[in-house]
Design an enzyme around this catalytic site. Structure first.
Site, PDB file in Angstrom:
ATOM      1  N   TYR A 266       6.104 -10.061   6.911  1.00  0.00           N
ATOM      2  CA  TYR A 266       6.045  -8.612   7.151  1.00  0.00           C
ATOM      3  C   TYR A 266       6.487  -8.322   8.580  1.00  0.00           C
ATOM      4  O   TYR A 266       6.257  -9.126   9.494  1.00  0.00           O
ATOM      5  CB  TYR A 266       4.624  -8.083   6.977  1.00  0.00           C
ATOM      6  CG  TYR A 266       4.195  -7.840   5.547  1.00  0.00           C
ATOM      7  CD1 TYR A 266       4.381  -6.586   4.957  1.00  0.00           C
ATOM      8  CD2 TYR A 266       3.590  -8.836   4.797  1.00  0.00           C
ATOM      9  CE1 TYR A 266       3.966  -6.353   3.650  1.00  0.00           C
ATOM     10  CE2 TYR A 266       3.181  -8.608   3.496  1.00  0.00           C
ATOM     11  CZ  TYR A 266       3.368  -7.362   2.928  1.00  0.00           C
ATOM     12  OH  TYR A 266       2.969  -7.123   1.629  1.00  0.00           O
TER      13      TYR A 266
ATOM     14  N   ASP B 132       0.829  -1.204   0.000  1.00  0.00           N
ATOM     15  CA  ASP B 132       0.000   0.000   0.000  1.00  0.00           C
ATOM     16  C   ASP B 132       0.864   1.255   0.000  1.00  0.00           C
ATOM     17  O   ASP B 132       2.089   1.207   0.175  1.00  0.00           O
ATOM     18  CB  ASP B 132      -0.897   0.022   1.244  1.00  0.00           C
ATOM     19  CG  ASP B 132      -1.902  -1.110   1.261  1.00  0.00           C
ATOM     20  OD1 ASP B 132      -2.282  -1.588   0.177  1.00  0.00           O
ATOM     21  OD2 ASP B 132      -2.311  -1.513   2.367  1.00  0.00           O
TER      22      ASP B 132
END
Length: 319
Positions: free
Chosen positions: A130, A61
């Site tokens: 992540y 994003d």
């Protein structure tokens, strides 16, 4: 035209990008890379035969970083050969050298290689890792790290946050924390989810009494009583590490936000459990700020399992 599939490994600072995916009027990682590829390979931007479109392992994003991102590109062999010129190296190496010089400073190309048979950067991936980094307890953030660390005033309760994170492990519908792609699903398998505080430790050991007596000066520390030791950059940070086969849109940042609410005492574990049990998106489980999030790693199976993995993961999952 004989085509070849290339694998590109790269990293980027997402702070100045509007995410990975190409957008007509905004700066994105995909847009910068594809523009550079069209220039290097001398292919018009609107060429229908060779669009030079990148397929990525994980679409990050706006504001999210990548230490290790993977994508693939299909290109004609004759087109790829154009980038060799006078260098006298294999075409993938030539493209790596030219692309590394042409991309902006907030993108780093790690490697360009011919992809093995059956490789798909997105669908062949086994798992993605992540990490979200937080500086809590109102401690000052090292200004060099402000672009990839979120600062919070509260002292976070990691025990409570780990109790929440443990609920995410396994195959679940993460509809409370993510939105599906059109025709897709929010069912994902989380393999690991854990909060930890990086121990506070110096980069170099303290000076010995002999050093101090001699008045020695060592790089980064001075030989005086109570001598200075250089701190490790990430000492004291709170880090959330999550590994899953794949992630739905906003899933990691929304899970982080929910865990942080628990760690701040604003929500309890029963609330988190209800969110896991009822996959319905609502305002209290929106995504946290993007700058603390980094895609750290993408793992793939052995070459002879790539095609089968891609075929299996394309199937729409159910519980």
């Amino acid at each position: 035209m004989d085509m070849v599939r290339l694998r590109l490994d790269l990293a980027y600072d997402g702070g100045a990008f509007y995410g990975w995916a190409r957008q007509p009027t905004l700066r994105t990682v995909q847009g910068e890379l594809e523009q550079a590829l069209h220039t290097i390979l001398r292919v018009p931007a609107d060429d229908p035969d060779e669009p030079l479109r990148l397929t990525v392992a994980g679409r990050t994003d706006t504001g999210v970083h990548a230490l290790h991102q993977v994508c693939h590109l299909d290109v004609g062999e004759s087109t790829l050969d154009r980038c060799v010129g006078h260098m006298g190296v294999p075409a993938p190496e030539a493209l790596f050298r030219r692309l590394s010089r042409m991309v902006p400073d907030d993108i780093a190309i790690h490697a360009v290689s011919v992809a093995p048979e059956g490789f798909d950067a997105r669908f062949s991936a086994l798992e993605r890792t992540y990490v979200y980094r937080i500086c809590d307890d109102a401690r000052p953030v090292d200004p060099r790290m402000r672009g990839f660390v979120l600062a919070l005033d509260d002292r976070l309760d990691l025990d409570a946050m780990n109790a929440a994170a443990a609920m995410t492990i396994g195959l679940h519908d993460f509809g409370s924390f993510a939105t599906p792609n059109p025709g897709g699903t929010t069912i994902r398998e989380v393999k690991r989810a854990h909060w930890s505080r990086i121990p506070v430790s110096p980069l170099v050991p303290g000076l010995s009494d002999c050093d101090r007596a001699a008045g020695d000066t060592v790089h980064g520390r001075q030989g005086i009583s109570g001598g200075y030791t250089v701190p490790a950059a990430e000492s004291g940070l709170v880090c959330f590490t999550i590994v899953a086969d794949a992630f739905a849109r906003n899933m990691v940042r929304s899970l982080v936000n929910a865990c942080v609410k628990v760690g701040q005492g604003r929500k309890d574990l029963d609330w988190f459990a209800e969110k896991m049990a009822t996959p319905l998106r609502e305002g209290s489980t929106g995504p946290i700020a993007p700058q603390g999030l980094t895609l750290e790693h993408v793992a793939y199976p052995p070459d002879d399992h790539l095609a089968a993995r891609a075929e299996a993961i394309r199937a729409k999952r159910t519980l």
